[in-house]
Design an enzyme around this catalytic site. Structure first.
Site, mmCIF file in Angstrom:
data_model
loop_
_atom_site.group_PDB
_atom_site.id
_atom_site.type_symbol
_atom_site.label_atom_id
_atom_site.label_comp_id
_atom_site.label_asym_id
_atom_site.label_seq_id
_atom_site.Cartn_x
_atom_site.Cartn_y
_atom_site.Cartn_z
ATOM 1 N N GLN A 116 13.020 40.976 9.047
ATOM 2 C CA GLN A 116 11.966 40.027 8.672
ATOM 3 C C GLN A 116 11.105 40.627 7.571
ATOM 4 O O GLN A 116 10.260 39.956 6.993
ATOM 5 C CB GLN A 116 11.080 39.701 9.879
ATOM 6 C CG GLN A 116 11.819 39.071 11.038
ATOM 7 C CD GLN A 116 10.940 38.990 12.269
ATOM 8 O OE1 GLN A 116 10.204 38.026 12.438
ATOM 9 N NE2 GLN A 116 10.993 39.990 13.117
ATOM 10 N N HIS A 135 13.268 37.003 5.219
ATOM 11 C CA HIS A 135 12.052 36.501 4.552
ATOM 12 C C HIS A 135 11.992 36.931 3.093
ATOM 13 O O HIS A 135 10.925 36.919 2.486
ATOM 14 C CB HIS A 135 10.798 36.990 5.300
ATOM 15 C CG HIS A 135 10.653 36.361 6.662
ATOM 16 N ND1 HIS A 135 9.988 36.971 7.690
ATOM 17 C CD2 HIS A 135 11.137 35.188 7.165
ATOM 18 C CE1 HIS A 135 10.047 36.189 8.777
ATOM 19 N NE2 HIS A 135 10.729 35.098 8.467
ATOM 20 N N CYS A 158 12.308 28.432 -14.277
ATOM 21 C CA CYS A 158 13.643 28.641 -14.869
ATOM 22 C C CYS A 158 14.527 29.562 -14.040
ATOM 23 O O CYS A 158 15.684 29.801 -14.389
ATOM 24 C CB CYS A 158 13.511 29.180 -16.304
ATOM 25 S SG CYS A 158 13.031 30.913 -16.351
HETATM 26 N N1 APR Z 1 7.301 51.265 15.974
HETATM 27 C C1 APR Z 1 7.818 50.122 16.502
HETATM 28 N N2 APR Z 1 7.110 48.972 16.666
HETATM 29 C C2 APR Z 1 5.807 49.010 16.306
HETATM 30 C C3 APR Z 1 5.177 50.166 15.771
HETATM 31 C C4 APR Z 1 5.984 51.321 15.611
HETATM 32 N N3 APR Z 1 5.491 52.473 15.118
HETATM 33 N N4 APR Z 1 3.864 49.859 15.522
HETATM 34 C C5 APR Z 1 3.686 48.559 15.874
HETATM 35 N N5 APR Z 1 4.848 48.054 16.356
HETATM 36 C C6 APR Z 1 5.109 46.699 16.853
HETATM 37 C C7 APR Z 1 3.913 45.967 17.419
HETATM 38 O O1 APR Z 1 3.745 46.288 18.792
HETATM 39 C C8 APR Z 1 4.357 44.507 17.224
HETATM 40 O O2 APR Z 1 5.141 44.063 18.336
HETATM 41 O O3 APR Z 1 5.518 45.932 15.742
HETATM 42 C C9 APR Z 1 5.260 44.563 15.994
HETATM 43 C C10 APR Z 1 4.628 43.935 14.765
HETATM 44 O O4 APR Z 1 4.490 42.564 15.001
HETATM 45 P P1 APR Z 1 4.117 41.583 13.781
HETATM 46 O O5 APR Z 1 3.029 42.198 12.967
HETATM 47 O O6 APR Z 1 3.949 40.223 14.346
HETATM 48 O O7 APR Z 1 5.435 41.652 12.867
HETATM 49 P P2 APR Z 1 6.694 40.710 12.868
HETATM 50 O O8 APR Z 1 7.119 40.386 14.266
HETATM 51 O O9 APR Z 1 7.686 41.356 11.977
HETATM 52 O O10 APR Z 1 6.123 39.392 12.134
HETATM 53 C C11 APR Z 1 7.073 38.425 11.775
HETATM 54 O O11 APR Z 1 5.322 37.266 10.592
HETATM 55 O O12 APR Z 1 3.588 37.132 9.069
HETATM 56 C C12 APR Z 1 4.939 36.933 9.236
HETATM 57 O O13 APR Z 1 6.540 37.014 7.518
HETATM 58 C C13 APR Z 1 5.741 37.838 8.329
HETATM 59 O O14 APR Z 1 7.906 38.839 8.727
HETATM 60 C C14 APR Z 1 6.612 38.641 9.285
HETATM 61 C C15 APR Z 1 6.655 37.750 10.510
HETATM 62 ZN ZN ZN Z 2 10.821 30.981 -16.514
#
Ligand code: APR
Ligand code: ZN
Length: 251
Positions: free
Chosen positions: A101, A119, A130
């Protein structure tokens, strides 16, 4: 954690089609905050700037937030141990593909060979008229909004804005790989955003064993996850690499 890692490694050795599904958490140890959770990006920045309608109607404002967020702050992030271990696992034939993602390009920079970018990718800019596509280092983004060198129209980062569809090829390849996986590794995602969050259940529905790495439980933990390994991606995957005897140069 070590018992779980032994069990996970035994699953990796028994697997024929292992796939990884990653979220923002895998890049946290590269210095890129996650979107949600404590000191998440959406606590500091208004996600409206990544809404496609807002971007077209307020290109100056949206571009100045996007530049600060994705280029000034996080554009210099480097792949961490977790990216490198998944890259090495792919090079050694243990991991078929990575569905991410994330838009930070760190899986590729960490050695991954097949990455489906659900994404898109912030390292490329694309012309809204273009179709010209340029790598970020080839474009001067000091003058905002960034305009196309060919037709002078608005350039936008080549990632999916809120209100945009998922790139067709990434969508199809991601769901196809999830359906055919016998082992799916879910790393660092809350499972809050659709349709990406449907991928683990698609794998589960087709018989995959689901392993999840996350310091906190997520929407997947009590619904699709078979083995939850509580911890940071870098720490857990380093232990997995050691257990498998995968040598990581200059980590
Ligand atoms: N290692 C593993 N996981 C971790 C760590 C780490 N060091 N630190 C934080 N996390 C976990 C958090 O606990 C949480 O569950 O990573 C996750 C981050 O969650 P989000 O910020 O919601 O990220 P994500 O699930 O990728 O979001 C999906 O939301 O805003 C949109 O397009 C954006 O791709 C993104 C999508
Ligand atoms: Zn252009």
């Amino acid at each position: 954690m070590l018992g779980e890692i032994d069990f996970f490694v035994s699953k990796i050795y028994a697997s024929k089609r292992m796939v990884a599904f990653t979220g923002a958490g895998i890049s946290v140890e590269s210095g890129i905050p996650s979107f949600r959770g404590e000191s998440g990006i959406w606590d500091k920045y208004d996600s409206r700037n990544l809404d496609i309608e807002y971007f077209y109607s307020n290109p100056d404002k949206a571009w100045s937030v996007i530049k600060e967020l994705f280029y000034d702050n996080f554009g210099k992030a480097k792949p961490n141990i977790a990216h490198k271990v998944l890259g090495l696992m792919q090079q050694k034939g243990f991991l078929k593909s990575i569905i991410t993602q994330n838009i930070d390009n760190l899986h590729q920079e960490g050695g991954a060979l097949i990455v489906h970018e659900f994404h898109g990718n912030s390292k490329y800019l694309v012309c809204t008229k273009c179709g010209l596509r340029r790598y970020i280092s080839e474009v001067n983004i000091d003058f905002l909004p960034v305009l196309c060198e060919k037709c002078n129209s608005l350039l936008k980062p080549d990632f999916v804005f809120f209100g945009e569809g998922i790139p067709r090829e990434a969508y199809e390849k991601s769901f196809n790989d999830a359906r055919n996986a016998d082992l799916l590794l879910v790393v660092g995602s809350t499972g809050e955003v659709m349709p990406a969050a449907l991928i683990p259940s698609e794998a589960k529905r087709n018989g995959a064993f689901i392993v999840e790495i996350n310091p906190q439980p997520s929407n997947f933990t009590n619904s699709v996850t078979d083995l939850f390994i509580k911890g940071k991606a870098g720490e857990v995957l380093l232990n997995v690499a050691k257990q498998m005897g995968l040598m990581l140069e200059n980590i």
